[in-house]
Design an enzyme around this catalytic site. Structure first.
Site, short mmCIF file in Angstrom:
data_model
loop_
_atom_site.label_atom_id
_atom_site.label_comp_id
_atom_site.label_asym_id
_atom_site.label_seq_id
_atom_site.Cartn_x
_atom_site.Cartn_y
_atom_site.Cartn_z
N ASP A 11 0.94 -1.26 0.49
CA ASP A 11 -0.17 0.30 -0.10
C ASP A 11 1.05 0.88 0.43
OD1 ASP A 11 -1.93 1.29 -0.19
OD2 ASP A 11 -2.44 1.17 2.00
N GLY A 12 0.06 2.25 -0.28
CA GLY A 12 0.82 4.04 -0.61
C GLY A 12 0.44 4.59 -0.17
N GLU A 50 2.22 4.11 -4.49
CA GLU A 50 1.68 2.41 -4.90
C GLU A 50 2.94 1.43 -5.12
OE1 GLU A 50 -1.24 1.04 -3.09
OE2 GLU A 50 -2.50 3.01 -2.65
N ASP A 73 -4.71 -2.40 -2.76
CA ASP A 73 -5.96 -1.80 -3.43
C ASP A 73 -6.02 -1.15 -4.38
OD1 ASP A 73 -4.78 0.43 -1.97
OD2 ASP A 73 -5.89 0.26 -0.15
N HIS A 136 -10.08 -0.08 3.10
CA HIS A 136 -10.82 0.57 4.15
C HIS A 136 -12.62 -0.53 4.73
CE1 HIS A 136 -7.81 3.80 4.21
NE2 HIS A 136 -7.96 3.86 2.76
N ASP A 146 -1.56 0.09 5.28
CA ASP A 146 -2.39 1.42 4.96
C ASP A 146 -1.66 1.80 6.26
OD1 ASP A 146 -3.99 3.58 3.73
OD2 ASP A 146 -4.85 3.06 5.80
#
Length: 254
Positions: A11-12, A50, A73, A136, A146
């Site tokens: 994740d970024g 990302e 995501d 989320h 995240d």
């Protein structure tokens, strides 16, 4: 998920877009070892983070054979690496319209890492599956990467875990059954489908509008402005990713 595969979450995040950024990675090997990675960049974008997260994971695993399942995501990363990047490369890193590919240096780096893996290993040992998890919504592995990425984007240095899965405390194998990139509903006409939102970008500021009239007033006659109608929360998220904007940075209409 294949029990023989190394499980990877990436994740970024970006505090402002552009702005200070962070990336996070979780790697879980088939023998039950967990490694968390993370880092910071002082000036970047969400999409670059990302891409960086995926690249850092591949670099860390460059000497590790066996299939990889990479969960993110970011539809931008998955669509790019599985559909767009090969065409960009053949066209000399130009889009189909002849424009410059955004974040080309990051895509080239990621493509080079994938090529190195294919050269180092063959068959199943080099296989990579890119899988989508919605952000989320409580997927434990995604929530953890995240948190790592966001912490680094804010200049913090979170404690990163390295050790046995048994002592990790995060249910990383709790993954939705469907990890495919969601498709838009078939048979829907863009002109006849009720809008979820209208997005406008002027300069580096993106706003969300409830009506086309409000959106049009903001972009009409403004050089370089762009706008987009979305038909669902998911489509809005995809557009924001394509534009390199974090949802928290979108402003409400005046």
């Amino acid at each position: 998920m294949d029990s023989r595969a190394t499980l990877v979450f990436t994740d970024g995040a970006c505090s402002g877009n552009p702005g200070p950024g962070g990336w996070g990675v979780i790697i879980v090997t088939p023998d039950g070892q967990v490694t968390e990675l993370g880092g910071h960049e002082p000036e970047t974008t969400n999409n670059r983070m990302e891409l960086t997260a995926a690249g850092k994971a591949l670099r860390h695993l460059e000497r590790t054979p066996g299939p990889l399942h990479i969960l993110t995501d970011s539809t931008y990363v998955i669509q790019g690496i599985t559909r767009w990047a090969f065409g960009w490369s053949k066209r000399g890193w130009k889009t189909a319209e002849g424009g410059e590919v955004a974040n080309a240096a990051y895509w080239k780096r990621l493509m080079a890492l994938l090529a190195e893996r294919r050269q180092a290993f063959s068959g199943e040992a080099a296989a990579i599956e890119w899988k989508y998890v919605r952000g989320h919504v409580g997927v434990p592995g995604n929530e953890r990467v995240d948190a790592i990425a966001v912490a680094y984007s804010k200049g913090k240095r979170p404690a990163l875990y390295t050790g046995p899965l048994q002592g990790y405390g995060i249910a990383v194998h709790d993954i939705p059954d469907d990890t495919s990139v969601p498709e838009r509903e078939p048979g829907k006409s863009a002109g006849k489908t009720k809008a979820y939102s209208y997005l406008s970008e002027v300069g580096r500021t993106v706003k969300r509008h409830s009506t086309w009239a409000s959106c049009e007033r903001r972009v009409k006659g403004v050089p370089g402005a762009r706008f987009k109608k979305t038909r669902s929360a998911q489509e809005e998220a995809e557009v924001l990713q394509e534009w390199g904007v974090s949802a928290q940075d979108v402003q409400a209409e005046d």
